[in-house]
Structures are given as C-alpha cells and as structure tokens.
Design a protein around this motif. Structure first.
Motif, mmCIF file in Angstrom:
data_model
loop_
_atom_site.group_PDB
_atom_site.id
_atom_site.type_symbol
_atom_site.label_atom_id
_atom_site.label_comp_id
_atom_site.label_asym_id
_atom_site.label_seq_id
_atom_site.Cartn_x
_atom_site.Cartn_y
_atom_site.Cartn_z
ATOM 1 N N THR A 60 10.335 67.176 36.339
ATOM 2 C CA THR A 60 11.341 66.558 37.183
ATOM 3 C C THR A 60 12.644 67.327 37.050
ATOM 4 O OG1 THR A 60 12.002 65.026 35.443
ATOM 5 C CG2 THR A 60 10.308 64.279 36.970
ATOM 6 N N SER A 61 13.435 67.236 38.057
ATOM 7 C CA SER A 61 14.713 67.942 38.051
ATOM 8 C C SER A 61 15.852 66.941 37.909
ATOM 9 C CB SER A 61 14.866 68.725 39.357
ATOM 10 O OG SER A 61 15.231 67.866 40.415
ATOM 11 N N SER A 62 17.028 67.474 37.711
ATOM 12 C CA SER A 62 18.211 66.619 37.644
ATOM 13 C C SER A 62 18.430 65.907 38.979
ATOM 14 C CB SER A 62 19.438 67.446 37.275
ATOM 15 O OG SER A 62 19.647 68.470 38.223
ATOM 16 N N LEU A 63 17.874 66.471 40.042
ATOM 17 C CA LEU A 63 18.030 65.869 41.370
ATOM 18 C C LEU A 63 17.109 64.671 41.571
ATOM 19 C CD1 LEU A 63 18.253 69.140 43.496
ATOM 20 C CD2 LEU A 63 20.083 67.863 42.392
ATOM 21 N N ASP A 64 16.221 64.423 40.621
ATOM 22 C CA ASP A 64 15.329 63.271 40.702
ATOM 23 C C ASP A 64 15.791 62.118 39.824
ATOM 24 O OD1 ASP A 64 13.556 64.552 42.470
ATOM 25 O OD2 ASP A 64 12.583 65.578 40.807
ATOM 26 N N ASP A 65 16.981 62.234 39.253
ATOM 27 C CA ASP A 65 17.516 61.212 38.363
ATOM 28 C C ASP A 65 18.377 60.238 39.167
ATOM 29 O OD1 ASP A 65 18.808 59.675 36.461
ATOM 30 O OD2 ASP A 65 19.412 61.376 35.223
ATOM 31 N N THR A 90 26.118 71.960 36.819
ATOM 32 C CA THR A 90 25.407 73.223 36.622
ATOM 33 C C THR A 90 23.902 73.028 36.801
ATOM 34 O OG1 THR A 90 27.118 74.052 35.152
ATOM 35 C CG2 THR A 90 24.958 75.082 34.971
ATOM 36 N N ALA A 91 23.356 71.966 36.200
ATOM 37 C CA ALA A 91 21.916 71.689 36.320
ATOM 38 C C ALA A 91 21.522 71.420 37.767
ATOM 39 C CB ALA A 91 21.526 70.509 35.431
ATOM 40 N N MET A 92 22.348 70.657 38.475
ATOM 41 C CA MET A 92 22.042 70.337 39.870
ATOM 42 C C MET A 92 22.126 71.576 40.747
ATOM 43 S SD MET A 92 23.939 66.715 40.313
ATOM 44 C CE MET A 92 23.151 65.185 39.857
ATOM 45 N N THR A 93 23.131 72.407 40.513
ATOM 46 C CA THR A 93 23.270 73.645 41.280
ATOM 47 C C THR A 93 22.077 74.548 41.029
ATOM 48 O OG1 THR A 93 25.676 73.480 41.177
ATOM 49 C CG2 THR A 93 24.759 75.638 41.700
ATOM 50 N N VAL A 105 11.449 75.206 45.770
ATOM 51 C CA VAL A 105 10.669 73.981 45.949
ATOM 52 C C VAL A 105 11.540 72.747 45.771
ATOM 53 C CG1 VAL A 105 8.733 72.625 45.054
ATOM 54 C CG2 VAL A 105 8.536 75.112 45.241
ATOM 55 N N ILE A 106 12.293 72.705 44.671
ATOM 56 C CA ILE A 106 13.142 71.541 44.399
ATOM 57 C C ILE A 106 14.237 71.430 45.453
ATOM 58 C CG2 ILE A 106 14.773 70.513 42.769
ATOM 59 C CD1 ILE A 106 13.171 71.927 40.530
ATOM 60 N N GLY A 107 14.885 72.545 45.763
ATOM 61 C CA GLY A 107 15.959 72.535 46.745
ATOM 62 C C GLY A 107 15.514 72.060 48.110
#
Length: 97
Positions: free
Chosen positions: A28-33, A68-71, A78-80
């Motif tokens: 998972t990415s920071s964008l899924d939090d 920074t993590a989100m960028t 894929v995540i973007g």
C-alpha cells in the motif's frame, strides 16, 4: 561445518525473502491511507476533491515526510494512475511547496 553454515545462511535468506513477499511489505502507498488522504476530499468515499485553496491548506498541514512520500508515490506509474486527480493537484503545487 561449512555445509552447515551454508545451509543455515540459505534458510535465513529464504525466511527473510519469504516474509517480505508474504506481507512484510503490504504494497500500500501513502495515498491509500484514509487518515492522511481524507482532508483532501469532501466525501467519505474520497471521490470529490476539495477546492484548490482547501487542497493547498491540507497539503501544507502535512509533515514534510508525508508530502515527500506522497510525491514519491505519485511518481510511480501504477500508484499515480490510480490517484491521478490527487497527483495532478500535487504537481500544480510544485510537489512539496
């Protein structure tokens, strides 16, 4: 004795690799939090983005590490792509400013 050490090393490597592949990294990415992303959306389903001014305010309220993590995650193809509206707005802000 060398065979025993070689075997133990191979087992340690296999266990380490297995734990990473099996869930050591959830993918998972920071964008899924939702705790971090919720302030950028007007709805609980996170489908409707806030206005540009509200988005910028929420962006600046994050820690530098979170920005920074989100960028970085937005830079992943894929995540973007799965967060294209959010990533487009972060790019409008110049990333972390």
């Amino acid at each position: 004795m060398n065979f025993k050490m070689l075997t133990m090393g191979a087992m340690a490597l296999a266990m380490t690799t297995g734990s990473v592949l099996a869930g050591g990294n959830t993918g998972t990415s920071s964008l899924d939090d939702p705790a971090k992303m919720g302030s950028f959306y007007t709805d609980a389903d996170m489908k409707t983005m806030r206005s540009d001014d509200e988005f910028k305010k929420a962006w600046l309220a994050l820690t530098e590490d979170d920005r920074t993590a989100m960028t970085k995650d937005c830079g992943d193809s894929v995540i973007g792509k799965s967060h294209d509206n959010f990533c487009a707005k972060t790019k409008q802000l110049g990333g972390a400013n």
